[in-house]
Design a protein around this motif. Structure first.
Motif, PDB file in Angstrom:
ATOM      1  N   ARG A   1      48.618  21.805  37.949  1.00 55.62           N
ATOM      2  CA  ARG A   1      48.534  22.952  37.039  1.00 55.62           C
ATOM      3  C   ARG A   1      47.405  23.907  37.457  1.00 55.62           C
ATOM      4  NH1 ARG A   1      51.305  22.317  32.118  1.00 55.62           N
ATOM      5  NH2 ARG A   1      52.328  20.284  31.964  1.00 55.62           N
ATOM      6  N   ALA A   2      46.278  23.340  37.866  1.00 50.93           N
ATOM      7  CA  ALA A   2      45.156  24.172  38.303  1.00 50.93           C
ATOM      8  C   ALA A   2      45.526  24.946  39.563  1.00 50.93           C
ATOM      9  CB  ALA A   2      43.911  23.319  38.546  1.00 50.93           C
ATOM     10  N   ALA A   3      46.205  24.297  40.497  1.00 47.40           N
ATOM     11  CA  ALA A   3      46.611  24.973  41.728  1.00 47.40           C
ATOM     12  C   ALA A   3      47.546  26.132  41.426  1.00 47.40           C
ATOM     13  CB  ALA A   3      47.275  23.986  42.678  1.00 47.40           C
ATOM     14  N   ASP A   4      48.510  25.899  40.545  1.00 48.84           N
ATOM     15  CA  ASP A   4      49.438  26.966  40.172  1.00 48.84           C
ATOM     16  C   ASP A   4      48.708  28.124  39.501  1.00 48.84           C
ATOM     17  OD1 ASP A   4      51.522  25.428  41.171  1.00 48.84           O
ATOM     18  OD2 ASP A   4      52.171  24.720  39.188  1.00 48.84           O
TER      19      ASP A   4
ATOM     20  N   HIS B   1      45.609  33.490  39.617  1.00 49.82           N
ATOM     21  CA  HIS B   1      44.267  34.082  39.517  1.00 49.82           C
ATOM     22  C   HIS B   1      43.914  34.852  40.791  1.00 49.82           C
ATOM     23  CE1 HIS B   1      39.917  34.361  38.936  1.00 49.82           C
ATOM     24  NE2 HIS B   1      39.741  33.695  40.062  1.00 49.82           N
ATOM     25  N   GLU B   2      44.139  34.223  41.943  1.00 43.96           N
ATOM     26  CA  GLU B   2      43.820  34.895  43.210  1.00 43.96           C
ATOM     27  C   GLU B   2      44.649  36.162  43.397  1.00 43.96           C
ATOM     28  OE1 GLU B   2      42.104  31.787  46.481  1.00 43.96           O
ATOM     29  OE2 GLU B   2      44.275  31.814  46.230  1.00 43.96           O
ATOM     30  N   GLN B   3      45.923  36.089  43.068  1.00 44.96           N
ATOM     31  CA  GLN B   3      46.788  37.257  43.251  1.00 44.96           C
ATOM     32  C   GLN B   3      46.487  38.370  42.251  1.00 44.96           C
ATOM     33  OE1 GLN B   3      48.978  38.021  45.686  1.00 44.96           O
ATOM     34  NE2 GLN B   3      48.096  36.188  46.608  1.00 44.96           N
TER      35      GLN B   3
ATOM     36  N   GLY C   1      44.577  39.111  45.789  1.00 47.27           N
ATOM     37  CA  GLY C   1      45.051  38.374  46.951  1.00 47.27           C
ATOM     38  C   GLY C   1      43.956  37.870  47.867  1.00 47.27           C
ATOM     39  N   VAL C   2      42.708  38.048  47.467  1.00 44.25           N
ATOM     40  CA  VAL C   2      41.571  37.611  48.276  1.00 44.25           C
ATOM     41  C   VAL C   2      41.330  36.116  48.046  1.00 44.25           C
ATOM     42  CG1 VAL C   2      39.078  37.885  48.633  1.00 44.25           C
ATOM     43  CG2 VAL C   2      40.512  39.881  48.176  1.00 44.25           C
ATOM     44  N   TYR C   3      41.067  35.385  49.134  1.00 42.33           N
ATOM     45  CA  TYR C   3      40.747  33.965  49.041  1.00 42.33           C
ATOM     46  C   TYR C   3      39.511  33.772  48.166  1.00 42.33           C
ATOM     47  CZ  TYR C   3      39.359  29.261  50.374  1.00 42.33           C
ATOM     48  OH  TYR C   3      38.991  27.940  50.356  1.00 42.33           O
ATOM     49  N   ASP C   4      39.594  32.858  47.229  1.00 40.23           N
ATOM     50  CA  ASP C   4      38.497  32.591  46.295  1.00 40.23           C
ATOM     51  C   ASP C   4      37.574  31.523  46.870  1.00 40.23           C
ATOM     52  OD1 ASP C   4      36.840  32.230  44.130  1.00 40.23           O
ATOM     53  OD2 ASP C   4      38.385  31.394  42.830  1.00 40.23           O
ATOM     54  N   GLU C   5      36.431  31.950  47.374  1.00 39.12           N
ATOM     55  CA  GLU C   5      35.446  31.008  47.933  1.00 39.12           C
ATOM     56  C   GLU C   5      34.898  30.056  46.875  1.00 39.12           C
ATOM     57  OE1 GLU C   5      34.493  30.695  51.121  1.00 39.12           O
ATOM     58  OE2 GLU C   5      35.665  32.397  51.859  1.00 39.12           O
TER      59      GLU C   5
ATOM     60  N   PRO D   1      36.354  25.669  43.926  1.00 37.78           N
ATOM     61  CA  PRO D   1      36.039  24.390  43.291  1.00 37.78           C
ATOM     62  C   PRO D   1      35.506  24.551  41.861  1.00 37.78           C
ATOM     63  CG  PRO D   1      35.243  24.373  45.545  1.00 37.78           C
ATOM     64  CD  PRO D   1      35.636  25.794  45.223  1.00 37.78           C
ATOM     65  N   ALA D   2      34.653  25.536  41.649  1.00 37.05           N
ATOM     66  CA  ALA D   2      34.123  25.775  40.299  1.00 37.05           C
ATOM     67  C   ALA D   2      35.238  26.232  39.370  1.00 37.05           C
ATOM     68  CB  ALA D   2      32.997  26.811  40.339  1.00 37.05           C
ATOM     69  N   TRP D   3      36.140  27.087  39.867  1.00 35.98           N
ATOM     70  CA  TRP D   3      37.253  27.575  39.061  1.00 35.98           C
ATOM     71  C   TRP D   3      38.149  26.408  38.656  1.00 35.98           C
ATOM     72  CZ3 TRP D   3      42.346  27.771  38.238  1.00 35.98           C
ATOM     73  CH2 TRP D   3      42.844  28.805  37.462  1.00 35.98           C
ATOM     74  N   TYR D   4      38.482  25.543  39.623  1.00 44.59           N
ATOM     75  CA  TYR D   4      39.315  24.370  39.332  1.00 44.59           C
ATOM     76  C   TYR D   4      38.627  23.482  38.293  1.00 44.59           C
ATOM     77  CZ  TYR D   4      43.060  24.469  42.875  1.00 44.59           C
ATOM     78  OH  TYR D   4      44.176  24.754  43.604  1.00 44.59           O
TER      79      TYR D   4
END
Length: 56
Positions: free
Chosen positions: A13-16, A21-23, A28-32, A35-38
């Protein structure tokens, strides 16, 4: 549901949600800081389901 199943569900669910969130929020930028977001997403989801993490 055992602990592994709960964690696997939370990660899926977090990955989805993180993909959205990234898009949508990061354009569309990779979220560095993924881990904190997850961690925040998973902790919030656990709390909403009535789970607590406690030291044994």
């Amino acid at each position: 549901m055992d602990t592994s199943e709960i964690l696997r569900d939370l990660l899926t669910r977090a990955a989805d949600a993180h993909g959205v969130h990234e898009q949508e929020e990061l354009g569309g930028v990779y979220d560095e800081a993924w881990p904190a977001w997850y961690a925040q997403h998973m902790a919030r989801t656990l709390a909403e389901r009535g789970y607590r993490i406690v030291r044994g």
